[in-house]
Design an enzyme around this catalytic site. Structure first.
Site, mmCIF file in Angstrom:
data_model
loop_
_atom_site.group_PDB
_atom_site.id
_atom_site.type_symbol
_atom_site.label_atom_id
_atom_site.label_comp_id
_atom_site.label_asym_id
_atom_site.label_seq_id
_atom_site.Cartn_x
_atom_site.Cartn_y
_atom_site.Cartn_z
ATOM 1 N N SER A 94 0.828 -1.201 0.000
ATOM 2 C CA SER A 94 0.000 0.000 0.000
ATOM 3 C C SER A 94 0.870 1.262 0.000
ATOM 4 O O SER A 94 1.602 1.509 -0.959
ATOM 5 C CB SER A 94 -0.951 -0.045 1.194
ATOM 6 O OG SER A 94 -1.929 0.973 1.108
ATOM 7 N N ASP A 165 -10.780 -4.291 -4.948
ATOM 8 C CA ASP A 165 -10.225 -3.183 -4.179
ATOM 9 C C ASP A 165 -11.046 -1.927 -4.464
ATOM 10 O O ASP A 165 -10.880 -1.272 -5.490
ATOM 11 C CB ASP A 165 -8.760 -2.962 -4.568
ATOM 12 C CG ASP A 165 -8.076 -1.898 -3.712
ATOM 13 O OD1 ASP A 165 -8.779 -1.169 -3.001
ATOM 14 O OD2 ASP A 165 -6.832 -1.820 -3.771
ATOM 15 N N HIS A 193 -8.399 -4.231 -0.826
ATOM 16 C CA HIS A 193 -7.124 -3.558 -0.574
ATOM 17 C C HIS A 193 -6.539 -4.149 0.710
ATOM 18 O O HIS A 193 -6.745 -3.629 1.820
ATOM 19 C CB HIS A 193 -7.345 -2.050 -0.429
ATOM 20 C CG HIS A 193 -6.067 -1.271 -0.433
ATOM 21 N ND1 HIS A 193 -5.413 -0.958 -1.600
ATOM 22 C CD2 HIS A 193 -5.316 -0.756 0.576
ATOM 23 C CE1 HIS A 193 -4.325 -0.260 -1.311
ATOM 24 N NE2 HIS A 193 -4.235 -0.141 0.010
#
Length: 634
Positions: A94, A165, A193
């Protein structure tokens, strides 16, 4: 390989380390993972306390709306890499993937040639779009756009994200498109995600993508150059995805046959090694007890690799910036990256090598009338042919390290300037010598001083487990990587060094910033020729020699020069295998004898037994050669 790991927003390194624990375990002990926290405290990611508890301190690397925090994140990470690196790869999740990718693009801007990239590969989990480093330097915040900026990330990369996501629906795909297409891998799971559960077939797929970065062989290149020079068309299959190699921190000797190989086939012309007249043995007071005149040529793994590549396919590098052109009599060459051999089949006087395509995906095969299997001590080709051949631990380890020559005292530099040094102690010994610098320089002052300290250490002992357990609590089987040794272990080792080592070696140990440990192993195939002489095992695919005599490169050179005699009709393939196996047996036994002598002395049972066995082997081989000559005359 050593990876720098960057977590996502609202967690920390401990949490991230736990989240990818299954992945780290499955990729094996040969890889090390180092985790670093973001610089700024932040609230925990929603829900994280439920799994990891209320007391977690959570961090972020930057605030996406704050130019200064983004710059600080890049500066802090670069400083961390300069201080604790080098690293082979980077793994980011991320926000960690965002700053990792930004760092890679910045490195590409700073050194467009990428001869020595900051990282050799990257793994992105639920990645984000990187910032434009050039814009940051202009005090602007801009995200990169693949339609405008192309593919500025030019190292192998793996991209793993969820098809559902909804938090950042397109960022992983956009990051992937910023990476070079022919060396990137995309793996899409059904989650969001997140770091998906890494298990089963999905874990295998992730590990498969991760392992695409490893490969390379000096023995294969050596044979390829020789075959090319004799007009044969040669294709080398290499499982690595990039021609660049990380610094192996490995000094090497070339040996007489190694020197003969370069005299016959090297067209680059510049020196690749420096002469060493022989050994000198030191006592505890650093006096020279005796010398042994045994001329050596000292170099390094990287110098040999790039020199062979220059001769094979004119590969340009900082080691060989102007590779030689092919002559009119040379055969054609192809250095085929991303191909991992999986099987070999023999039919109709041709050998078919089946391989996995690590770049384009899928599988393929090539046909050849001669195959040289030089894929190292973990050879997949050998495993197909001789599956029972396995590594065995010798009973001792090597503590290793290098120190820039410029950082050593003048007194110590004088010891290592010309000669190979050795110092013995109870149940162990240490050797040291100069080797080319990180850029291949042979000049005094630019080189590295390299040492290898052998310790007896049974695999069942508590010392073995303690020494091979890294700062993350993981126990390694073959190599404890540089940068992963526990400070308490290194402090204990240096304290022992202060008690037993002579001054020049003690200085090197004390000035070593990144020591590492390698186990000393044996691995020997029972034959070298297969399929009527159409497939040959060479180098460490044939035999893993103990390092005491420094003859691994020479071992490969012997088989290469003998193969040249086969091609010119001086000997046949049966004689090639006989002589290769005879040389292998003598050299293997000699290495064991040398190691036993230095560790246990002339009255040690292993030394006496080794000398008897070596002497008998030399006598037997002479009788065998006499018998072969007599038979050839009948």
């Amino acid at each position: 390989m050593r990876f720098l790991c960057l977590h996502g927003w609202g967690i920390n390194s401990d949490i991230f380390e736990t989240q990818i624990a299954a992945f780290r375990y499955q990729v094996g002990n040969e890889h090390a993972f180092e985790f670093v926290d973001g610089s700024f405290a932040c609230p925990p990611l929603p829900g994280i306390e439920v799994v990891y508890g209320q007391q977690q301190e959570c961090y972020t690397y930057f605030n996406p709306t704050s130019l200064s925090s983004i710059r600080t994140a890049l500066e802090d990470l670069k400083a961390y890499i300069d201080a604790d690196g080098p690293f082979d790869g980077i793994l980011g999740y991320s926000q960690g993937a965002v700053i990792a990718a930004t760092l890679l693009v910045q490195d590409k801007i700073d050194q467009p040639s990428q001869l020595n990239p900051l990282f050799k590969c990257a793994v992105f989990l639920s990645g984000g779009v990187p910032f434009d480093p050039a814009a940051l330097r202009r005090s602007e915040v801009r995200f990169l756009n693949p339609a405008v900026d192309g593919q500025p990330i030019t190292i192998p990369s793996a991209h793993i994200w969820g098809s559902n996501d909804t938090d950042f629906p397109d960022t992983s795909l956009r990051l992937s498109k910023l990476c070079m297409a022919d060396i990137r891998t995309e793996i899409i799971h059904g989650g969001g995600h997140e770091i998906p559960p890494l298990k089963g077939d999905f874990l295998a797929e992730v590990i498969h993508a991760f392992r695409k970065t490893i490969g390379g062989s000096l023995a294969g290149l050596m044979h390829g150059v020789m075959l090319k020079r004799h007009g044969h068309n040669v294709r080398i299959l290499d499982r690595s995805l990039t021609s660049a190699r990380t610094d192996q921190a490995a000094g090497m000797g070339t040996g007489p046959q190694g020197r003969e190989f370069f005299e016959q086939h090297d067209l680059f012309g510049e020196p690749y090694s420096f002469a060493c007249p022989g050994f000198q043995f030191l006592d505890k007071d650093a006096n020279i007890k005796r010398t042994l005149n045994l001329p050596l040529n000292l170099t390094s793994w990287n110098v040999l690799y790039y020199r062979l590549r220059a001769n094979f396919d004119a590969y340009e590098s900082e080691f060989c910036p102007n590779p030689p052109s092919a002559s009119e009599t040379d055969g054609s060459t192809v250095y085929d990256l991303g191909k991992r051999a999986t099987n070999v089949v023999y039919a109709d006087n041709l050998v078919t090598v089946e391989f996995e395509d690590l770049i384009g995906g899928g599988e393929g095969s090539v046909h050849a009338d001669l195959v040289i299997a030089a894929d190292g001590s973990n050879s997949s080709v050998r495993n197909c042919l001789l599956p029972s051949t396995q590594r065995t631990y010798s009973g001792y380890v090597a503590w290793r390290g290098t120190v820039p020559e410029s950082e050593a005292s003048q007194e110590t530099r004088q010891f290592f300037d010309k000669r190979f040094n050795a110092f013995t102690m109870k149940r162990g010994y240490i050797v040291g010598y100069a080797m080319p610098g990180p850029d291949g320089s042979l000049n005094s002052g630019d080189r590295l001083l390299n040492y290898v300290w052998y310790f007896n250490c049974p695999s069942s002992s508590s010392d073995f487990k303690e020494n091979m357990t890294d700062i993350d609590g993981r126990t390694h089987r073959n190599t404890l990587p540089a940068g992963k040794m526990r400070p308490d272990i290194w402090s204990k080792h240096k304290a022992h060094a202060a008690q037993v080592l002579t001054a020049p070696f003690l200085e090197l140990v004390n000035k070593t910033s990144e020591p590492f440990i390698s186990t000393v192993n044996d691995c020997t195939a029972t034959q070298a020729s297969f399929f009527d002489g159409r497939l040959l095992l060479v180098g460490e695919a044939l035999t893993l020699l103990r390092p005491h005599t420094g003859m691994s490169f020479n071992h490969a050179a012997v088989s290469c020069l003998l193969l040249k005699k086969v091609l010119t009709g001086e000997i046949d393939m049966v004689q090639w295998e006989r002589e290769v196996l005879q040389y292998r047996e003598r050299t293997m036994l000699l290495a064991i004898v040398v190691g036993s002598y230095f560790q246990f002395g002339i009255f040690g049972p292993s030394f006496l037994l080794g000398v008897i066995k070596l002497g008998f082997t030399i006598f037997r081989q002479q009788m065998e050669k006499l018998s072969w000559r007599l038979q050839s005359r009948l």
